[in-house]
Motif scaffolding. Structure first.
Motif, PDB file in Angstrom:
ATOM      1  N   VAL A 154       9.361  39.584  -7.466  1.00 53.37           N
ATOM      2  CA  VAL A 154       9.952  38.641  -6.516  1.00 53.37           C
ATOM      3  C   VAL A 154       8.942  38.437  -5.398  1.00 53.37           C
ATOM      4  CG1 VAL A 154      11.839  38.204  -4.896  1.00 53.37           C
ATOM      5  CG2 VAL A 154      12.304  39.348  -7.071  1.00 53.37           C
ATOM      6  N   LEU A 155       8.574  37.191  -5.154  1.00 56.37           N
ATOM      7  CA  LEU A 155       7.495  36.890  -4.218  1.00 56.37           C
ATOM      8  C   LEU A 155       7.997  35.988  -3.096  1.00 56.37           C
ATOM      9  CD1 LEU A 155       4.380  37.287  -3.899  1.00 56.37           C
ATOM     10  CD2 LEU A 155       4.100  35.139  -5.159  1.00 56.37           C
ATOM     11  N   TRP A 156       7.829  36.447  -1.845  1.00 57.57           N
ATOM     12  CA  TRP A 156       8.160  35.641  -0.665  1.00 57.57           C
ATOM     13  C   TRP A 156       6.873  35.080  -0.088  1.00 57.57           C
ATOM     14  CZ3 TRP A 156      11.869  39.332   2.522  1.00 57.57           C
ATOM     15  CH2 TRP A 156      13.064  39.495   1.821  1.00 57.57           C
ATOM     16  N   GLN A 157       6.795  33.770   0.058  1.00 63.61           N
ATOM     17  CA  GLN A 157       5.666  33.119   0.710  1.00 63.61           C
ATOM     18  C   GLN A 157       6.184  32.139   1.757  1.00 63.61           C
ATOM     19  OE1 GLN A 157       4.162  31.902  -3.240  1.00 63.61           O
ATOM     20  NE2 GLN A 157       2.162  32.731  -2.614  1.00 63.61           N
ATOM     21  N   LYS A 158       5.283  31.636   2.565  1.00 60.54           N
ATOM     22  CA  LYS A 158       5.660  30.786   3.711  1.00 60.54           C
ATOM     23  C   LYS A 158       6.668  31.523   4.586  1.00 60.54           C
ATOM     24  CE  LYS A 158       4.994  26.371   1.275  1.00 60.54           C
ATOM     25  NZ  LYS A 158       5.607  25.060   0.940  1.00 60.54           N
ATOM     26  N   LEU A 159       6.255  32.669   5.084  1.00 61.59           N
ATOM     27  CA  LEU A 159       7.122  33.536   5.897  1.00 61.59           C
ATOM     28  C   LEU A 159       7.217  32.973   7.317  1.00 61.59           C
ATOM     29  CD1 LEU A 159       5.531  36.786   4.525  1.00 61.59           C
ATOM     30  CD2 LEU A 159       7.890  36.117   4.135  1.00 61.59           C
ATOM     31  N   ASP A 160       8.089  31.986   7.492  1.00 60.18           N
ATOM     32  CA  ASP A 160       8.161  31.265   8.768  1.00 60.18           C
ATOM     33  C   ASP A 160       9.084  31.921   9.783  1.00 60.18           C
ATOM     34  OD1 ASP A 160      10.442  30.675   7.238  1.00 60.18           O
ATOM     35  OD2 ASP A 160      10.750  28.752   8.262  1.00 60.18           O
ATOM     36  N   ARG A 161       9.780  32.992   9.411  1.00 59.29           N
ATOM     37  CA  ARG A 161      10.729  33.626  10.328  1.00 59.29           C
ATOM     38  C   ARG A 161      10.127  34.841  11.042  1.00 59.29           C
ATOM     39  NH1 ARG A 161      16.232  32.007   9.593  1.00 59.29           N
ATOM     40  NH2 ARG A 161      16.100  29.754   9.328  1.00 59.29           N
ATOM     41  N   LEU A 162       8.834  35.082  10.872  1.00 62.69           N
ATOM     42  CA  LEU A 162       8.219  36.235  11.520  1.00 62.69           C
ATOM     43  C   LEU A 162       8.063  35.970  13.012  1.00 62.69           C
ATOM     44  CD1 LEU A 162       5.393  37.148   8.979  1.00 62.69           C
ATOM     45  CD2 LEU A 162       7.638  38.205   9.226  1.00 62.69           C
ATOM     46  N   ASP A 163       8.453  36.965  13.828  1.00 59.41           N
ATOM     47  CA  ASP A 163       8.302  36.865  15.278  1.00 59.41           C
ATOM     48  C   ASP A 163       6.886  37.316  15.633  1.00 59.41           C
ATOM     49  OD1 ASP A 163       8.649  36.665  17.968  1.00 59.41           O
ATOM     50  OD2 ASP A 163       9.886  38.463  18.175  1.00 59.41           O
ATOM     51  N   THR A 164       5.984  36.377  15.864  1.00 57.77           N
ATOM     52  CA  THR A 164       4.580  36.711  16.081  1.00 57.77           C
ATOM     53  C   THR A 164       4.102  36.181  17.424  1.00 57.77           C
ATOM     54  OG1 THR A 164       3.708  34.675  15.119  1.00 57.77           O
ATOM     55  CG2 THR A 164       4.211  36.464  13.598  1.00 57.77           C
ATOM     56  N   LEU A 165       2.910  36.616  17.803  1.00 56.03           N
ATOM     57  CA  LEU A 165       2.280  36.136  19.031  1.00 56.03           C
ATOM     58  C   LEU A 165       1.446  34.877  18.769  1.00 56.03           C
ATOM     59  CD1 LEU A 165       1.135  39.547  20.512  1.00 56.03           C
ATOM     60  CD2 LEU A 165       3.118  38.192  21.174  1.00 56.03           C
ATOM     61  N   GLY A 166       1.422  34.416  17.539  1.00 54.38           N
ATOM     62  CA  GLY A 166       0.642  33.234  17.189  1.00 54.38           C
ATOM     63  C   GLY A 166       0.844  32.874  15.737  1.00 54.38           C
ATOM     64  N   ASP A 167       0.168  31.838  15.301  1.00 50.50           N
ATOM     65  CA  ASP A 167       0.339  31.346  13.937  1.00 50.50           C
ATOM     66  C   ASP A 167      -0.762  31.784  12.990  1.00 50.50           C
ATOM     67  OD1 ASP A 167       2.684  29.983  14.593  1.00 50.50           O
ATOM     68  OD2 ASP A 167       1.557  28.241  15.313  1.00 50.50           O
ATOM     69  N   GLU A 168      -1.684  32.581  13.479  1.00 48.10           N
ATOM     70  CA  GLU A 168      -2.775  33.026  12.621  1.00 48.10           C
ATOM     71  C   GLU A 168      -2.257  33.990  11.552  1.00 48.10           C
ATOM     72  OE1 GLU A 168      -5.867  31.863  12.639  1.00 48.10           O
ATOM     73  OE2 GLU A 168      -5.157  30.487  14.195  1.00 48.10           O
ATOM     74  N   PRO A 169      -2.838  33.978  10.338  1.00 45.19           N
ATOM     75  CA  PRO A 169      -2.373  34.862   9.258  1.00 45.19           C
ATOM     76  C   PRO A 169      -2.382  36.345   9.630  1.00 45.19           C
ATOM     77  CG  PRO A 169      -3.802  33.165   8.372  1.00 45.19           C
ATOM     78  CD  PRO A 169      -3.865  33.029   9.860  1.00 45.19           C
ATOM     79  N   ASP A 170      -3.434  36.796  10.347  1.00 41.62           N
ATOM     80  CA  ASP A 170      -3.492  38.217  10.693  1.00 41.62           C
ATOM     81  C   ASP A 170      -2.409  38.600  11.686  1.00 41.62           C
ATOM     82  OD1 ASP A 170      -4.665  36.697  12.662  1.00 41.62           O
ATOM     83  OD2 ASP A 170      -6.114  38.242  13.239  1.00 41.62           O
ATOM     84  N   GLN A 171      -1.995  37.656  12.548  1.00 43.04           N
ATOM     85  CA  GLN A 171      -0.904  37.937  13.483  1.00 43.04           C
ATOM     86  C   GLN A 171       0.434  38.020  12.745  1.00 43.04           C
ATOM     87  OE1 GLN A 171      -1.771  34.577  16.047  1.00 43.04           O
ATOM     88  NE2 GLN A 171      -2.505  35.933  17.672  1.00 43.04           N
ATOM     89  N   LYS A 172       0.612  37.162  11.744  1.00 44.03           N
ATOM     90  CA  LYS A 172       1.826  37.228  10.928  1.00 44.03           C
ATOM     91  C   LYS A 172       1.850  38.519  10.101  1.00 44.03           C
ATOM     92  CE  LYS A 172       2.847  32.297  10.480  1.00 44.03           C
ATOM     93  NZ  LYS A 172       3.133  31.197   9.548  1.00 44.03           N
ATOM     94  N   TYR A 173       0.696  38.914   9.632  1.00 44.52           N
ATOM     95  CA  TYR A 173       0.611  40.137   8.836  1.00 44.52           C
ATOM     96  C   TYR A 173       0.959  41.356   9.686  1.00 44.52           C
ATOM     97  CZ  TYR A 173      -1.291  43.531   5.514  1.00 44.52           C
ATOM     98  OH  TYR A 173      -1.448  44.563   4.641  1.00 44.52           O
ATOM     99  N   ALA A 174       0.498  41.372  10.947  1.00 47.08           N
ATOM    100  CA  ALA A 174       0.821  42.468  11.866  1.00 47.08           C
ATOM    101  C   ALA A 174       2.325  42.519  12.137  1.00 47.08           C
ATOM    102  CB  ALA A 174       0.044  42.310  13.169  1.00 47.08           C
ATOM    103  N   ALA A 175       2.930  41.335  12.283  1.00 43.50           N
ATOM    104  CA  ALA A 175       4.378  41.284  12.510  1.00 43.50           C
ATOM    105  C   ALA A 175       5.136  41.805  11.296  1.00 43.50           C
ATOM    106  CB  ALA A 175       4.805  39.850  12.821  1.00 43.50           C
TER     107      ALA A 175
END
Length: 500
Positions: free
Chosen positions: A166-187
């Motif tokens: 089961v694969l989740w992509q386009k993770l738009d609900r992450l509470d991040t400090l920015g839109d960069e991939p590494d910031q989403k990954y940290a979240a």
């Protein structure tokens, strides 16, 4: 909108608006992840891996990979259909599903693209819901991926002879400090921290099934690290919890199993054991009913109106096993996180819980009565009067008599004692013991202070005597302040000769 000859209308829901609305059904990240794990366990998986990573060009993703029985092409298509199963369908006892909505609604609550790849002994099959595509066309468009598309997906090479990804992509609900991939990954990594504790508790009877069904053990890993069970009943703890007798409540043709567990007193547990049993909160907050459906935790740490949380019952946890055949009667929701006890069952549970709470109070009431009326000479007495309880300093205590004689003014001593009693910080003591009982300690008595304190007791209880009667010596040594001091007897023997 279609109209037939009898004047009836067929109204198809807007795919775009309905799917966007379903995203806000109330899932948290950890409850959504648990719903995906449910499907893996229902598919008889013995190994489940939860992985998050970054795919070049597509950003961070989350994957749940299992070695379950997998799905054929038709089975996978049905599984991706919304409402693929009716809640009225009779499910087998180990089926953790409910409405045929869980995987889709849980996934959409966290991402905009859900892809499921599965194999049941043959070739890989894959289906994908992409919300952006559904919204642009306002149609229920399910993508069927071909072999070339499948090979572009992460982790597909890790699917065994049978299993599902089961694969989740386009993770738009992450509470991040920015839109960069590494910031989403940290979240995403931060969310995993909370999810570990939730999954360890929710599926603890699968992660450590020694007391249920050893053959049903599931290994659950998060980014390669195996998850350890968080057992709220301390069955594998040393000392272990006191397990009550199993009570069976019949409802129609089904049986509900109820069993209470009185946890060990905190003074008998290490700090690590205590922290594990507090389940991220406190014993007071996590007491109560733990309700399971097919051995999966649905609701825990609440009395659901059948009892009150209290300090004296904080050691009691009650396991309630509800079969899947009673889903509708217990009003289990799509997220499997809300439950309502039927009135007939509440009436049967109430006296059982009352009896269990009485047993759970014993470690505390026993300790209190022993301190007040045991062989020692306590400085405090517990007074019950007109339904209330208060604590008084014993005016007949030999140490108080010595104090009064030394002061020469009994009225002043009485006023000081009254002030001490009136300002005893009961609320603060209660709060500290409820929150962190292992951190609350009596005043530690050093060796020099121990000698002075023993000398004062001896002089108060046997003034002028060269030989101390053994009865008085034992009374002094049994007094709480000395009972926990291993060297007290030896120190006392150096002061006075003790009768044999």
């Amino acid at each position: 909108m279609l109209k037939d000859s009898q004047g009836k209308l067929t109204l198809r829901p807007s795919a775009a608006r309905l799917l966007e609305s379903m995203r806000d059904i109330g899932y948290s990240f950890e409850s959504a992840l648990a719903d995906i794990v449910d499907n893996s366990i229902s598919a008889s998986a013995s190994s489940i891996d939860i992985i998050n990573d970054i795919q070049p060009g597509d950003g961070p993703y989350l994957a749940v990979l299992d070695n379950g029985r997998g799905m054929s092409s038709d089975e996978l298509t049905r599984a991706m259909q919304h409402g693929s199963r009716s809640p009225r369908d009779i499910r087998h006892t180990g089926d953790l599903g409910r409405f045929g909505l869980g995987m889709k609604t849980a996934s959409f609550s966290q991402c905009r693209r859900l892809t499921v790849v599965s194999r049941a002994g043959g070739s890989l099959e894959a289906r994908c819901w992409d919300l952006d595509l559904v919204i642009s066309e306002d149609e229920w468009i399910l993508e069927l991926l071909d072999e070339r598309d499948i090979q572009k997906l992460p982790l597909v090479d890790s699917i065994g002879p049978s299993g599902t990804l089961v694969l989740w992509q386009k993770l738009d609900r992450l509470d991040t400090l920015g839109d960069e991939p590494d910031q989403k990954y940290a979240a995403l990594n931060e969310l995993f921290g909370r999810a570990r504790a939730h999954l360890a508790l929710t599926f603890h009877r699968f992660l450590a099934p020694e007391y249920d069904d050893p053959k049903s053990k599931v290994i659950l890993r998060i980014n390669g690290a195996e998850l350890e069970a968080a057992d709220p009943f301390a069955q594998a703890c040393t000392p272990s919890a006191d397990a009550h007798e199993v009570e069976l409540i019949r409802m129609g043709k089904a049986e509900i199993a109820v069993q209470g567990f009185t946890l060990p007193h905190h003074q008998n547990l290490s700090t690590t054991q205590m922290t594990a049993l507090e389940l991220g909160s406190s014993l007071v907050e996590t007491q109560g009913l733990y309700i399971y459906r097919a051995r999966r935790l649905v609701s825990g740490g609440t009395w659901l109106g059948l009892a009150r949380r209290s300090e004296l019952t904080k050691l009691l946890r009650v396991r309630v096993d509800v079969p899947t055949s009673l889903d509708s009667e217990w009003s289990i929701d799509v997220r499997k996180s809300r439950i309502s006890i039927p009135a007939a069952i509440r009436a049967r549970l109430r006296p059982l819980i009352q009896r269990m709470t009485e047993a759970a109070r014993r470690p505390y009431t026993y300790r209190g009565s022993r301190q007040a009326s045991g062989p020692g000479l306590s400085l405090w007495s517990r007074v019950e009067e007109r339904g209330s309880v208060r604590y008084e300093i014993r005016r007949d205590h030999p140490m108080i008599s010595v104090l009064q004689e030394a002061a020469g003014n009994r009225a002043e001593v009485a006023s000081i004692l009254l002030a001490i009693e009136a300002t005893l910080p009961l609320e603060t003591l209660f709060s500290d013991i409820a929150a962190t009982p292992k951190s609350v300690r009596q005043q530690q008595v050093e060796d020099g202070e121990l000698r002075l304190l023993l000398a004062a007791f001896v002089e108060a209880m046997a003034p002028g005597k060269q030989t101390l009667p053994s009865a008085i010596a034992e009374t002094i040594l049994a007094t709480p302040v000395f009972a926990g001091q291993p060297s007290a007897r030896a120190v006392l023997a150096t002061m006075r000769k003790i009768e044999k």
